[in-house]
Design a protein around this motif. Structure first.
Motif, PDB file in Angstrom:
ATOM      1  N   UNK A  62       0.861  -1.186   0.000  1.00 52.93           N
ATOM      2  CA  UNK A  62       0.000   0.000   0.000  1.00 52.93           C
ATOM      3  C   UNK A  62       0.897   1.236   0.000  1.00 52.93           C
ATOM      4  N   UNK A  63       0.416   2.348  -0.568  1.00 46.67           N
ATOM      5  CA  UNK A  63       1.239   3.556  -0.618  1.00 46.67           C
ATOM      6  C   UNK A  63       1.348   4.268   0.737  1.00 46.67           C
ATOM      7  N   UNK A  64       2.393   5.052   0.848  1.00 47.29           N
ATOM      8  CA  UNK A  64       2.595   5.940   1.999  1.00 47.29           C
ATOM      9  C   UNK A  64       2.483   7.361   1.458  1.00 47.29           C
ATOM     10  N   UNK A  65       1.708   8.206   2.134  1.00 46.78           N
ATOM     11  CA  UNK A  65       1.454   9.570   1.680  1.00 46.78           C
ATOM     12  C   UNK A  65       2.217  10.582   2.524  1.00 46.78           C
ATOM     13  N   UNK A  66       2.394  11.779   1.967  1.00 48.62           N
ATOM     14  CA  UNK A  66       3.004  12.878   2.720  1.00 48.62           C
ATOM     15  C   UNK A  66       2.227  13.065   4.021  1.00 48.62           C
ATOM     16  N   UNK A  67       2.944  13.200   5.117  1.00 46.24           N
ATOM     17  CA  UNK A  67       2.322  13.454   6.408  1.00 46.24           C
ATOM     18  C   UNK A  67       1.895  12.212   7.156  1.00 46.24           C
ATOM     19  N   UNK A  68       1.966  11.033   6.510  1.00 46.58           N
ATOM     20  CA  UNK A  68       1.626   9.809   7.224  1.00 46.58           C
ATOM     21  C   UNK A  68       2.612   9.563   8.362  1.00 46.58           C
ATOM     22  N   UNK A  69       2.117   9.018   9.440  1.00 45.78           N
ATOM     23  CA  UNK A  69       2.962   8.553  10.528  1.00 45.78           C
ATOM     24  C   UNK A  69       3.418   7.154  10.125  1.00 45.78           C
ATOM     25  N   UNK A  70       4.734   6.977   9.988  1.00 44.84           N
ATOM     26  CA  UNK A  70       5.313   5.735   9.487  1.00 44.84           C
ATOM     27  C   UNK A  70       6.030   5.025  10.626  1.00 44.84           C
ATOM     28  N   UNK A  71       5.840   3.703  10.715  1.00 40.92           N
ATOM     29  CA  UNK A  71       6.574   2.867  11.672  1.00 40.92           C
ATOM     30  C   UNK A  71       7.262   1.761  10.896  1.00 40.92           C
ATOM     31  N   UNK A  72       8.562   1.620  11.130  1.00 43.81           N
ATOM     32  CA  UNK A  72       9.341   0.560  10.505  1.00 43.81           C
ATOM     33  C   UNK A  72       9.771  -0.368  11.633  1.00 43.81           C
ATOM     34  N   UNK A  73       9.222  -1.590  11.623  1.00 41.00           N
ATOM     35  CA  UNK A  73       9.488  -2.547  12.695  1.00 41.00           C
ATOM     36  C   UNK A  73      10.367  -3.676  12.173  1.00 41.00           C
ATOM     37  N   UNK A  74      11.515  -3.883  12.820  1.00 40.40           N
ATOM     38  CA  UNK A  74      12.434  -4.973  12.469  1.00 40.40           C
ATOM     39  C   UNK A  74      12.460  -5.963  13.628  1.00 40.40           C
ATOM     40  N   UNK A  75      12.218  -7.243  13.319  1.00 40.23           N
ATOM     41  CA  UNK A  75      12.217  -8.299  14.326  1.00 40.23           C
ATOM     42  C   UNK A  75      13.162  -9.410  13.887  1.00 40.23           C
ATOM     43  N   UNK A  76      14.108  -9.764  14.753  1.00 36.09           N
ATOM     44  CA  UNK A  76      15.031 -10.852  14.468  1.00 36.09           C
ATOM     45  C   UNK A  76      14.257 -12.157  14.365  1.00 36.09           C
ATOM     46  N   UNK A  77      14.463 -12.897  13.243  1.00 41.16           N
ATOM     47  CA  UNK A  77      13.725 -14.147  13.055  1.00 41.16           C
ATOM     48  C   UNK A  77      14.634 -15.341  12.771  1.00 41.16           C
ATOM     49  N   UNK A  78      15.943 -15.093  12.600  1.00 38.77           N
ATOM     50  CA  UNK A  78      16.867 -16.202  12.350  1.00 38.77           C
ATOM     51  C   UNK A  78      18.296 -15.680  12.512  1.00 38.77           C
ATOM     52  N   UNK A  79      19.163 -16.517  13.072  1.00 40.00           N
ATOM     53  CA  UNK A  79      20.591 -16.190  13.095  1.00 40.00           C
ATOM     54  C   UNK A  79      21.380 -17.342  12.511  1.00 40.00           C
ATOM     55  N   UNK A  80      22.426 -16.974  11.778  1.00 43.55           N
ATOM     56  CA  UNK A  80      23.422 -17.935  11.330  1.00 43.55           C
ATOM     57  C   UNK A  80      24.640 -17.742  12.216  1.00 43.55           C
ATOM     58  N   UNK A  81      25.789 -18.152  11.732  1.00 41.66           N
ATOM     59  CA  UNK A  81      27.021 -17.978  12.512  1.00 41.66           C
ATOM     60  C   UNK A  81      27.379 -16.502  12.639  1.00 41.66           C
ATOM     61  N   UNK A  82      27.320 -15.780  11.508  1.00 39.45           N
ATOM     62  CA  UNK A  82      27.654 -14.349  11.502  1.00 39.45           C
ATOM     63  C   UNK A  82      26.501 -13.487  11.014  1.00 39.45           C
ATOM     64  N   UNK A  83      25.408 -14.120  10.600  1.00 41.10           N
ATOM     65  CA  UNK A  83      24.303 -13.371   9.987  1.00 41.10           C
ATOM     66  C   UNK A  83      23.094 -13.273  10.903  1.00 41.10           C
ATOM     67  N   UNK A  84      22.316 -12.234  10.653  1.00 44.31           N
ATOM     68  CA  UNK A  84      21.075 -11.968  11.371  1.00 44.31           C
ATOM     69  C   UNK A  84      20.005 -11.639  10.343  1.00 44.31           C
TER      70      UNK A  84
END
Length: 165
Positions: A62-84
């Protein structure tokens, strides 16, 4: 030393400088926000400088418009030896509307590798273990998205011309 923060949310207003000629936020700007949130989450988990190595399954819903309140949520879901691997959801709403009007705008999985030392070599990250059924599903999802990315890489490599073009 790691703070092992599994989840992070950045919130802000979409500005006029973020939009394209159609009056909606540029996809490239959304990708920048995803990378910033992913970076902060990766450092929060690993305690180390981290670099983006892949983004998979990105969908602009969906589009984001000028003036919208935006939330960017990052959640860890897997780890490797050196990767996230982080699931990232970008949501937006008119700040004057009720909180129930939040809409999912973009989703993806982004992968970071922790770096250490003067030459910036990959370094081990704390392991994350799924605890709930949803966690297990998300870990499997991360692996499937990355497998799809490897399939795409192999397909592209097969069709490259011998001169590298």
């Amino acid at each position: 030393m790691s703070g092992q923060q599994r989840q992070l949310t950045l919130s802000f207003l979409a500005e006029p400088s973020d939009v394209n000629f159609g009056g909606k936020v540029h996809g490239g700007q959304v990708m920048r926000w995803i990378d910033q949130a992913g970076y902060a989450a990766a450092v929060g988990w690993s305690g180390c400088y981290s670099v983006t190595v892949a983004v998979g399954g990105i969908r602009f819903v969906a589009p984001i418009h000028i003036g919208d309140l935006v939330s960017v949520n990052a959640t860890l879901i897997f780890t490797g030896t050196t990767s996230m691997h982080f699931a990232v959801d970008v949501r937006a709403r008119d700040p004057g509307a009720d909180a129930g009007s939040v809409r999912l705008c973009t989703h993806c999985v982004i992968v970071f590798v922790a770096m250490a030392g003067p030459e910036g070599s990959p370094t081990a990250v704390p392991a994350w273990m799924p605890r709930t059924d949803e966690d297990r599903w998300l870990a499997e999802y991360a692996q499937q998205i990355m497998a799809l990315g490897k399939d795409v890489e192999q397909t592209v490599a097969r069709y490259r011309q011998p001169d590298g073009r």
